[in-house]
Write an enzyme that holds these catalytic residues in place. Structure first.
Site, PDB file in Angstrom:
ATOM      1  N   TYR A  83       0.885  -1.131  -0.081  1.00 25.55           N
ATOM      2  CA  TYR A  83       0.229  -0.183   0.003  1.00 25.55           C
ATOM      3  C   TYR A  83       0.938   1.365   0.071  1.00 25.55           C
ATOM      4  O   TYR A  83       0.385   2.216  -0.541  1.00 25.55           O
ATOM      5  CB  TYR A  83      -0.935  -0.107   1.158  1.00 25.55           C
ATOM      6  CG  TYR A  83      -2.037  -0.987   1.168  1.00 25.55           C
ATOM      7  CD1 TYR A  83      -2.305  -1.751   0.135  1.00 25.55           C
ATOM      8  CD2 TYR A  83      -2.832  -1.364   2.387  1.00 25.55           C
ATOM      9  CE1 TYR A  83      -3.213  -2.778   0.057  1.00 25.55           C
ATOM     10  CE2 TYR A  83      -3.697  -2.242   2.233  1.00 25.55           C
ATOM     11  CZ  TYR A  83      -3.758  -3.044   1.171  1.00 25.55           C
ATOM     12  OH  TYR A  83      -5.085  -4.036   1.105  1.00 25.55           O
TER      13      TYR A  83
ATOM     14  N   LYS B 276       3.636 -15.629   3.609  1.00 23.19           N
ATOM     15  CA  LYS B 276       3.772 -16.343   2.517  1.00 23.19           C
ATOM     16  C   LYS B 276       5.213 -16.737   2.341  1.00 23.19           C
ATOM     17  O   LYS B 276       5.860 -16.587   1.327  1.00 23.19           O
ATOM     18  CB  LYS B 276       3.235 -15.513   1.462  1.00 23.19           C
ATOM     19  CG  LYS B 276       3.016 -16.651   0.188  1.00 23.19           C
ATOM     20  CD  LYS B 276       1.936 -17.678   0.434  1.00 23.19           C
ATOM     21  CE  LYS B 276       1.479 -18.455  -0.915  1.00 23.19           C
ATOM     22  NZ  LYS B 276       0.757 -19.805  -0.427  1.00 23.19           N
TER      23      LYS B 276
ATOM     24  N   ASP C 129      -2.729 -18.273   3.153  1.00 26.10           N
ATOM     25  CA  ASP C 129      -3.727 -19.102   2.609  1.00 26.10           C
ATOM     26  C   ASP C 129      -4.132 -20.269   3.359  1.00 26.10           C
ATOM     27  O   ASP C 129      -5.523 -20.280   3.434  1.00 26.10           O
ATOM     28  CB  ASP C 129      -3.220 -19.531   0.971  1.00 26.10           C
ATOM     29  CG  ASP C 129      -2.090 -20.375   1.056  1.00 26.10           C
ATOM     30  OD1 ASP C 129      -1.302 -20.113   2.105  1.00 26.10           O
ATOM     31  OD2 ASP C 129      -1.707 -20.907   0.047  1.00 26.10           O
TER      32      ASP C 129
ATOM     33  N   ASP D  77      -5.255  -7.099   5.903  1.00 24.29           N
ATOM     34  CA  ASP D  77      -6.510  -6.363   5.145  1.00 24.29           C
ATOM     35  C   ASP D  77      -7.538  -7.541   4.859  1.00 24.29           C
ATOM     36  O   ASP D  77      -8.805  -7.329   5.170  1.00 24.29           O
ATOM     37  CB  ASP D  77      -6.321  -5.562   3.828  1.00 24.29           C
ATOM     38  CG  ASP D  77      -7.476  -4.770   3.346  1.00 24.29           C
ATOM     39  OD1 ASP D  77      -8.460  -4.715   4.015  1.00 24.29           O
ATOM     40  OD2 ASP D  77      -7.384  -3.891   2.459  1.00 24.29           O
TER      41      ASP D  77
ATOM     42  N   ASP E  92     -10.958  -8.897   7.421  1.00 19.14           N
ATOM     43  CA  ASP E  92     -12.418  -8.588   7.117  1.00 19.14           C
ATOM     44  C   ASP E  92     -13.049 -10.080   7.113  1.00 19.14           C
ATOM     45  O   ASP E  92     -14.177 -10.278   7.426  1.00 19.14           O
ATOM     46  CB  ASP E  92     -12.432  -8.225   5.569  1.00 19.14           C
ATOM     47  CG  ASP E  92     -12.430  -6.576   5.582  1.00 19.14           C
ATOM     48  OD1 ASP E  92     -12.343  -6.104   6.705  1.00 19.14           O
ATOM     49  OD2 ASP E  92     -12.269  -6.159   4.570  1.00 19.14           O
TER      50      ASP E  92
END
Length: 357
Positions: free
Chosen positions: A142, A192, A224, A248, A252
């Site tokens: 970001y 990851k 994942d 993020d 959520d």
């Protein structure tokens, strides 16, 4: 206790839910003998309309002079045609950067009173869901440079840079370990590392910080797999810590499986005050001004403010208990409505909570 709070009501339902959060804080002040002073400033679409900028200089100044900041919501289709730097969401990213708010804390708690609204199988929901997601907030793709859209070999190429400095990882890991120490002493770091060098550094540094928190159990999980485990067996998690992009998504996901985004608060913190507290839901322009919005996430964000910004544990407990009592007594806004319960609007739900504070 005399405390100054900067209010950023924002757009859509933001002003409505901010009003209910403030009135809940005022109820706390009356019961416990505190004095909260408020200053209201513009952010997001409201600031664009009034000042031509999603984050005016006077808003930054007001925030920096406050002991804590409460944000309602930003955004809406009215401003969708603007470029990214001018959209309402740029105001939120900007205030995080200006105040160096590097940590986002999102609790995902399934209230027993709302078990019927949970999106998971009943047997999974029965095992419980009480997770805190700690998301790094000022690094990763970001904010990484270089970024942009350019032309290469005759075609457009989009470019973002995933980058973390060691000290950025170290400070978010330390905060996450401290949070886990206050809860069930379990921390899962999500990355990851099997394909990303930045994640390998992340995993190394988190492991190094663990040396100072040997009383906390540390595990590592690929992001994942973590996304899958959140819906398969969320009861295994206590605190999750991860980078900006992964956080993020995971925060959520953790939030929505509880049944309603209208129930969940958040806090964005830096190395020093002020912190920023906000419900995680959006501006919901389709129901703005109709007395339909669920104010409980905003009220619970006010409770997080009491606890994390001001150290007022009893007061925070009083707010959270009042929310649960209102739910236990059968009152629901439209987003959490169940058969046999009493449907109420934004103002009435806020009043019910205040009565129980």
């Amino acid at each position: 206790m005399h405390t100054k709070i900067c209010l950023l009501p924002g757009d859509g339902i933001g002003p409505e839910i901010t009003r209910e959060a403030v009135q809940a804080l005022d109820a706390v002040a009356r019961r416990f003998g505190h004095a909260f002073a408020y200053e209201t400033a513009l952010i997001g679409g409201a600031a664009i309309d009034a000042k031509g900028s999603p984050l005016p200089a006077e808003t930054i100044e007001a925030c920096k002079k406050s002991d804590a900041i409460f944000l309602g919501a930003v955004g809406g289709p009215k401003w969708d045609q603007l470029d990214n730097a001018s959209r309402p969401e740029a105001g939120l990213l900007g205030i995080r950067k200006e105040l160096e708010l590097f940590a986002n804390l999102r609790p995902a708690l399934l209230f027993p009173e709302l078990a019927g609204a949970c999106l998971l199988r009943p047997d999974i929901a029965q095992a419980g869901l009480d997770i805190l997601v700690v998301r790094e907030l000022t690094g990763c793709v970001y904010f990484g440079q270089p970024r942009g859209i350019e032309r290469r070999d005759g075609e457009r190429v989009g470019l973002n840079t995933m980058i973390y400095r060691e000290q950025e990882i170290r400070r978010i890991a330390k905060l996450a370990f401290e949070a886990a120490r206050q809860r069930r002493k379990k921390l899962c770091s999500c990355d990851k590392a099997n394909v990303l060098e930045v994640s390998r550094l992340w995993r190394d540094v988190v492991g190094e910080v663990h040396q100072d928190f040997q009383d906390v159990e540390l595990t590592h999980m690929y992001v994942d797999n973590a996304a899958m485990q959140l819906v398969r067996n969320p009861a295994q998690f206590d605190v999750l810590v991860t980078g900006n992009l992964f956080g993020d998504i995971l925060s959520d996901e953790a939030a929505v499986i509880t049944g309603s985004l209208g129930m969940l608060p958040s806090a964005s913190l830096g190395a020093q005050a002020p912190g920023l507290f906000e419900p995680i839901h959006g501006s919901a322009p389709d129901i703005a001004g109709q007395d339909k919005a669920n104010p409980l996430a905003a009220i619970l964000s006010a409770a997080m403010m009491l606890r994390l910004a001001f150290g007022l544990e009893r007061e925070a407990d009083a707010v959270e208990n009042a929310v649960r009592a209102s739910l236990r007594d059968g009152y629901r806004t439209g987003d959490i409505m169940e058969t046999g319960k009493t449907l109420v609007g934004t103002r009435t739900m806020g009043e019910l909570v205040r009565e129980r504070i």
